[in-house]
Scaffold this motif. Structure first.
Motif, short mmCIF file in Angstrom:
data_model
loop_
_atom_site.label_atom_id
_atom_site.label_comp_id
_atom_site.label_asym_id
_atom_site.label_seq_id
_atom_site.Cartn_x
_atom_site.Cartn_y
_atom_site.Cartn_z
N MET A 1 1.22 -51.07 39.99
CA MET A 1 1.15 -50.67 41.50
C MET A 1 0.65 -49.03 41.61
O MET A 1 0.62 -48.64 42.72
N GLY A 2 0.03 -48.60 40.43
CA GLY A 2 -0.59 -47.32 40.59
C GLY A 2 0.15 -46.01 40.62
O GLY A 2 -0.60 -44.99 40.94
N TYR A 3 1.28 -46.34 40.15
CA TYR A 3 2.14 -44.89 40.15
C TYR A 3 2.01 -44.27 38.64
O TYR A 3 1.86 -44.97 37.87
N PRO A 4 1.93 -42.91 38.67
CA PRO A 4 1.61 -42.21 37.24
C PRO A 4 2.89 -42.53 36.29
O PRO A 4 4.11 -42.64 36.94
N ALA A 5 2.55 -42.71 35.25
CA ALA A 5 3.64 -42.78 34.04
C ALA A 5 4.74 -41.61 34.16
O ALA A 5 4.16 -40.53 34.23
N PRO A 6 5.81 -42.03 34.34
CA PRO A 6 6.91 -40.79 34.04
C PRO A 6 7.05 -40.21 32.98
O PRO A 6 6.44 -40.50 31.83
#
Length: 257
Positions: A252-257
């Motif tokens: 969904m395009g969230y940066p990797a934690p």
């Protein structure tokens, strides 16, 4: 509770006390609907998380990945809790509660971009929500969904617990494969109403024996028919009944934690 990979295990205790597992989530309420909310320092999107079949809204606090998101407000409605009562199992009341929490969150934050995320029972409700409330979300991550409740009633192999849950929701088991009450709360009917613009990532486990991949495959085909303009990606993972939250967020395009 559901099986999960070691990286994102959801223990049964995770639905206990949100203050223990997610100190920066806040318990909030709109009317008699409780929900958890947590905003990062630079929120540009709302991430609407729907809990799994036997959990409630506090499940969201079990995932450290949510607390690492700085560009999102994570919102987790309760929508009548575990699916074992008449007001649960994607009832109109449950779907309306999700809508109320979402609209209140949009009003309070001023953020109009909404991503929807759910796994297993949450993916089931997510598909019903997408079909019955079109136009409220921009994208959806759907993992290990149930497509047809009557079919799942016949398939569930956890010692009868899921069947008893559904009897708690409907007062009885399905009268047959086309039982109207079960169908009315299933994606197999609700997805007729799905509309663009919408981006969907639909995920299944090839070795899943809790919600067989045939459910996700049927949902994929239904969405393709009902909404050819929707952007749909289907992924079948070599796994059992696992929710890979990091992969879900990356999709969904969230940066990797």
């Amino acid at each position: 509770m559901l099986l999960a990979s070691l990286a994102c295990l959801v223990p049964a205790r995770a639905i206990a006390d949100a203050a223990t597992y997610g100190r920066d989530f806040e318990e909030q309420r709109i009317g008699d609907e409780p929900y958890l909310a947590r905003c990062g320092t630079r929120p540009t999107r709302i991430l609407l998380f729907l809990h799994s079949w036997s959990a409630d809204h506090r499940q969201a606090a079990a995932f450290p990945e949510f607390r690492a998101l700085e560009d999102a407000c994570v919102v987790a409605p309760n929508f009548n809790g575990p699916n074992r009562t008449p007001r649960a199992c994607a009832s109109e009341d449950a779907i309306s509660r999700i809508e109320q929490v979402l609209k209140e969150s949009v009003r309070r934050t001023g953020i109009a971009v909404v991503d929807l995320l759910g796994f297993s029972g949450g993916a089931y409700v997510a598909l019903v929500f997408l079909g019955s409330r079109p136009g409220l979300v921009s994208s959806a991550g759907v993992w290990l969904p149930i497509y047809d409740l009557a079919q799942w009633f016949r398939e569930a192999t956890n010692g009868g617990e899921f069947q008893q849950d559904m009897i708690g929701c409907f007062g009885r088991g399905p009268a047959g494969p086309s039982d109207r009450a079960y169908a009315a709360r299933s994606p197999s009917v609700a997805l007729d109403g799905i509309r663009p613009p919408l981006r969907i990532w639909l995920n299944a486990g090839s070795r899943d024996t809790t919600t067989y991949p045939s459910h996700a495959q049927a949902a994929r085909d239904h969405i393709a028919r009902a909404c050819p303009a929707c952007a749909l990606t289907y992924v079948e993972w070599d796994m059992a009944h696992e929710f890979r939250i990091r992969a879900a967020l990356e999709q969904m395009g969230y940066p990797a934690p």
